[in-house]
Design a protein around this motif. Sequence first.
Motif, mmCIF file in Angstrom:
data_model
loop_
_atom_site.group_PDB
_atom_site.id
_atom_site.type_symbol
_atom_site.label_atom_id
_atom_site.label_comp_id
_atom_site.label_asym_id
_atom_site.label_seq_id
_atom_site.Cartn_x
_atom_site.Cartn_y
_atom_site.Cartn_z
ATOM 1 N N ALA A 1 -3.200 -33.585 21.539
ATOM 2 C CA ALA A 1 -1.941 -33.518 22.279
ATOM 3 C C ALA A 1 -0.791 -34.057 21.434
ATOM 4 C CB ALA A 1 -2.060 -34.307 23.580
ATOM 5 N N PHE A 2 -1.051 -35.169 20.767
ATOM 6 C CA PHE A 2 -0.023 -35.800 19.945
ATOM 7 C C PHE A 2 0.368 -34.894 18.768
ATOM 8 C CE2 PHE A 2 0.692 -38.914 16.337
ATOM 9 C CZ PHE A 2 2.033 -39.079 16.638
ATOM 10 N N LYS A 3 -0.627 -34.293 18.155
ATOM 11 C CA LYS A 3 -0.378 -33.408 17.013
ATOM 12 C C LYS A 3 0.492 -32.225 17.457
ATOM 13 C CE LYS A 3 -3.140 -31.488 13.310
ATOM 14 N NZ LYS A 3 -4.463 -30.979 12.990
ATOM 15 N N ARG A 4 0.130 -31.656 18.613
ATOM 16 C CA ARG A 4 0.862 -30.500 19.117
ATOM 17 C C ARG A 4 2.317 -30.873 19.385
ATOM 18 N NH1 ARG A 4 -0.948 -30.066 24.638
ATOM 19 N NH2 ARG A 4 0.669 -31.649 24.833
ATOM 20 N N ASP A 5 2.533 -32.037 20.053
ATOM 21 C CA ASP A 5 3.897 -32.396 20.417
ATOM 22 C C ASP A 5 4.693 -32.899 19.212
ATOM 23 O OD1 ASP A 5 3.435 -31.523 22.889
ATOM 24 O OD2 ASP A 5 3.133 -33.490 23.807
ATOM 25 N N ALA A 6 3.995 -33.478 18.243
ATOM 26 C CA ALA A 6 4.698 -33.872 17.017
ATOM 27 C C ALA A 6 5.199 -32.618 16.312
ATOM 28 C CB ALA A 6 3.771 -34.670 16.107
ATOM 29 N N ALA A 7 4.359 -31.569 16.335
ATOM 30 C CA ALA A 7 4.772 -30.310 15.714
ATOM 31 C C ALA A 7 5.933 -29.684 16.493
ATOM 32 C CB ALA A 7 3.595 -29.353 15.653
ATOM 33 N N ALA A 8 5.937 -29.914 17.819
ATOM 34 C CA ALA A 8 7.010 -29.364 18.658
ATOM 35 C C ALA A 8 8.247 -30.261 18.635
ATOM 36 C CB ALA A 8 6.510 -29.203 20.092
ATOM 37 N N ASN A 9 8.189 -31.324 17.810
ATOM 38 C CA ASN A 9 9.347 -32.203 17.630
ATOM 39 C C ASN A 9 9.771 -32.960 18.887
ATOM 40 O OD1 ASN A 9 10.094 -32.353 15.002
ATOM 41 N ND2 ASN A 9 11.077 -30.333 15.054
ATOM 42 N N THR A 10 8.853 -33.231 19.781
ATOM 43 C CA THR A 10 9.249 -33.989 20.967
ATOM 44 C C THR A 10 8.905 -35.469 20.797
ATOM 45 O OG1 THR A 10 7.163 -33.738 22.122
ATOM 46 C CG2 THR A 10 8.775 -31.995 22.412
ATOM 47 N N THR A 11 8.241 -35.821 19.699
ATOM 48 C CA THR A 11 7.930 -37.235 19.484
ATOM 49 C C THR A 11 8.918 -37.818 18.484
ATOM 50 O OG1 THR A 11 6.479 -36.902 17.603
ATOM 51 C CG2 THR A 11 5.487 -36.714 19.766
ATOM 52 N N GLY A 12 9.007 -39.132 18.459
ATOM 53 C CA GLY A 12 9.902 -39.811 17.530
ATOM 54 C C GLY A 12 9.256 -41.097 17.088
ATOM 55 N N PRO A 13 10.029 -41.997 16.519
ATOM 56 C CA PRO A 13 9.445 -43.234 15.988
ATOM 57 C C PRO A 13 8.691 -44.048 17.029
ATOM 58 C CG PRO A 13 11.851 -43.302 15.950
ATOM 59 C CD PRO A 13 11.464 -41.896 16.230
ATOM 60 N N LEU A 14 9.192 -44.061 18.264
ATOM 61 C CA LEU A 14 8.533 -44.900 19.278
ATOM 62 C C LEU A 14 7.187 -44.333 19.692
ATOM 63 C CD1 LEU A 14 11.552 -45.951 21.463
ATOM 64 C CD2 LEU A 14 10.015 -47.444 20.199
ATOM 65 N N ILE A 15 7.167 -43.049 20.059
ATOM 66 C CA ILE A 15 5.900 -42.436 20.479
ATOM 67 C C ILE A 15 4.925 -42.400 19.299
ATOM 68 C CG2 ILE A 15 4.854 -40.244 21.161
ATOM 69 C CD1 ILE A 15 6.046 -41.386 23.564
ATOM 70 N N ASN A 16 5.438 -42.123 18.108
ATOM 71 C CA ASN A 16 4.554 -42.108 16.938
ATOM 72 C C ASN A 16 3.844 -43.441 16.795
ATOM 73 O OD1 ASN A 16 5.423 -39.592 16.417
ATOM 74 N ND2 ASN A 16 6.706 -40.131 14.648
ATOM 75 N N ARG A 17 4.656 -44.496 16.871
ATOM 76 C CA ARG A 17 4.092 -45.831 16.734
ATOM 77 C C ARG A 17 3.102 -46.118 17.866
ATOM 78 N NH1 ARG A 17 4.738 -50.640 13.278
ATOM 79 N NH2 ARG A 17 4.035 -52.320 14.629
ATOM 80 N N LEU A 18 3.486 -45.766 19.082
ATOM 81 C CA LEU A 18 2.618 -46.000 20.243
ATOM 82 C C LEU A 18 1.272 -45.303 20.054
ATOM 83 C CD1 LEU A 18 2.448 -47.062 23.260
ATOM 84 C CD2 LEU A 18 3.025 -44.731 23.908
ATOM 85 N N MET A 19 1.329 -44.059 19.611
ATOM 86 C CA MET A 19 0.098 -43.282 19.449
ATOM 87 C C MET A 19 -0.779 -43.871 18.344
ATOM 88 S SD MET A 19 -0.373 -40.885 21.504
ATOM 89 C CE MET A 19 0.496 -41.036 23.017
ATOM 90 N N HIS A 20 -0.158 -44.239 17.232
ATOM 91 C CA HIS A 20 -0.974 -44.788 16.151
ATOM 92 C C HIS A 20 -1.629 -46.094 16.561
ATOM 93 C CE1 HIS A 20 1.373 -42.078 13.304
ATOM 94 N NE2 HIS A 20 0.117 -41.663 13.356
ATOM 95 N N ARG A 21 -0.887 -46.901 17.321
ATOM 96 C CA ARG A 21 -1.493 -48.148 17.805
ATOM 97 C C ARG A 21 -2.609 -47.850 18.809
ATOM 98 N NH1 ARG A 21 -1.256 -51.307 14.056
ATOM 99 N NH2 ARG A 21 -2.005 -52.978 15.394
ATOM 100 N N ALA A 22 -2.421 -46.793 19.601
ATOM 101 C CA ALA A 22 -3.453 -46.420 20.579
ATOM 102 C C ALA A 22 -4.739 -45.999 19.856
ATOM 103 C CB ALA A 22 -2.953 -45.288 21.472
ATOM 104 N N PHE A 23 -4.597 -45.225 18.784
ATOM 105 C CA PHE A 23 -5.794 -44.796 18.050
ATOM 106 C C PHE A 23 -6.456 -45.990 17.375
ATOM 107 C CE2 PHE A 23 -3.195 -40.725 17.610
ATOM 108 C CZ PHE A 23 -3.721 -40.221 18.786
#
Lengths: 278, 447
Positions: free
Chosen positions: B129-151
């Motif tokens: 899901a994260f990969k898809r939305d990152a490709a769709a440009n809906t993520t930014g520094p905050l969500i990126n960071r949140l997701m990486h911490r989640a993984f």
Amino acid sequence: MFFKVSVIFYLISAIIYVAFLLRSKGTTCVSGFCVVVAGFITHTTSILHQFWIQGFFPMATPFDAMSLFAWGVMAIFLALQFWDRNPVLGAMAAPIAAVLMLIASTFSYQISQPIIPVLRSWWLPIHVSFAIAGNSVFTVMAMSGAMYILQERLIKRKQIGRFHKILPSLQTLDTFNRRALPIGFFFLTLGIISGALWASSAWGSYWTWDPKETWSLITWFAYAGMVHQRFAFGWRGKKAALLAIAGFFLVMFTFVGVSLFLGGHHSFVDLCRETVPA
Amino acid sequence: MTRTKLDFIVLGVNHTTAPVLVRERITFPGNQEGAVSRLVAQTKGVEECVILSTCNRAEVIAAVDDCEDVSERLVQLVAQIHGLGANSLMPHLYVKMKSEAIRHVFRVTSSLDSMVLGEPQIVGQVKAAFKRDAAANTTGPLINRLMHRAFFTAKRVRTETGVALAAVSIAYVAVELAKKILGELEQCQALLIGAGEMAELTARHLAGNVRKPIRIINRTIENACVLANEFEGTAEPMDRLFDALASADVVISSTGSCDPIIMFSDMKAVMKRRRFKPIFMIDIAIPRDIEPRVNDLDGVYLYNIDDLQAVVDENIGERLVEAEKAGDIVDEEVRKFMNWNRSLEWAPTIVALKNKFEEIRIGEIARLNGRLAPLSDTERETIDILTKSIINKIAHGPIAFMKQSLKTSRHNQHIDFVQRVFDLNTFVSGSESAEAQIADHETDHRN
């Protein structure tokens, strides 16, 4: 000195292993293993030290023999660690080594009399090495047998808990029994043959039905029976495991009990009696 | 003080809040390319977002400027997308904000919120899901960071706790037991008696572990052939049963027979033929196919469906205990993440402070330009280095003070205090540049 330190190491590791089994939830007991290795190193040093002091193979006195026996058990245990870091085996090997060492320490290692010339022979390292190797293999085999019995009971009674999970599979334990049995038997046989040859050269007769000779023959027949049942009749699993445990007690009696209780010319306990200082 | 900080919000439905009927309607259709995510990201107040949709949950994870305000708009939007009324959606919906939202995302990714606790698929689903939305440009520094911490949290949970260790399905438990009895299963012979659904499932899992073709015995040979085709095994008629038992290592039985088909005396004879080689028998049939007394035979390990279920239940209990430990790890990671998130609050102040000092420095050098003119280039460079070093040293004090104050509850007042002491006008800056400034300061300080 080295000996005492290694006894302490073995005792500590025994406690760590047993506590680990009862308390921890992990599957490998690293601390116990490290202490065992430390014990093994000091133990090896203590044997080499004895070698240096006596100027000959330190195998003649009951003290040295027990120490070497414990060393053999630990050597096999450590070799097995490369193959499976099972804490249950450690929880058996470490206490057994500690007990053997404690038995050894009841004999003094200050030799009270000069070693009798009979024992200053090249037969000594040959005969003792084979006998100790056989005993050590049988000891570890009995431990794996005990693990088999435990695991088998847990599976039969459907108690699938932590112990079930950390014990090896029945197949693994039975394979160990199948491989160790002929090896141990081989060493035992060589031990008896070399003993007879030595007796012939030292006392002039191969076999005199001395208690030690008699009991080692009984042990030999017991293990010969096991080998036969296993390889000709396909006795395996629980039966083989129970026999391995029973065999261990026989081995221990032949090795320790006979010298202490039955005497005979193979008993060298006197060597270690402490002389009361005048 | 200007508001510069974004908060996280999660809203969605999962297997505990919504029945299947509702869940199967909320799936964010048409989001394969992230089109729906873009739609959500365009909502007023939403800066970044990810949409997660699995068979047990559907969630919008977003970084927003005002949780309360945006949550209503998001509920409306989600209802609209699925053609539902917001009122019919509300009872099933959960909305989590700020630290609760972060915790929720960490728990979901670590499989602590799954229907089957500790199941391994969820990390992959979140990643996709994260990969898809990152490709769709809906993520930014905050969500990126949140997701990486989640993984990262999920990885810690997986390696530091036993939450995913114990098998929690009949088929898995059966295979694990088989391994404890027979060792590696590759060379083992599996035998399937009858063709019940449960037996098929177990056999399918077993087939993944054994290399020899599975033998299938059934009263009607035609059905056996169908299964044999599927498993690439061999089909045999019922009268070959005892021959098959003599050579099998794992047996799964699930016939529809009313009476046991394998009796104690039969099995005793079979064991003799096998030379007492151990055999693992799984009786899934109700009523039983194998006489229970068979378990008393040396080398026979008989488990019925209830026995296996009991192991499954125990393992689930074990996972629950481990889940508590995992909860501590999640708490710790949430705390760390919150600290980072808070640091964004003082980042603009640091930027302003540094800018102000730099302005003074450049201004003073410019003012003395006439007197500095005779100096050589290297001398001018030395003055540059010297003055920069002085302002960095002065700035270090208040920056360290603000960082330290993060650990206290009064950090906002402290930041305000620093701003007033140095007469700063903070401006709204993108969180990314703020983050860069923090990193700058850290490297500065190390130099």
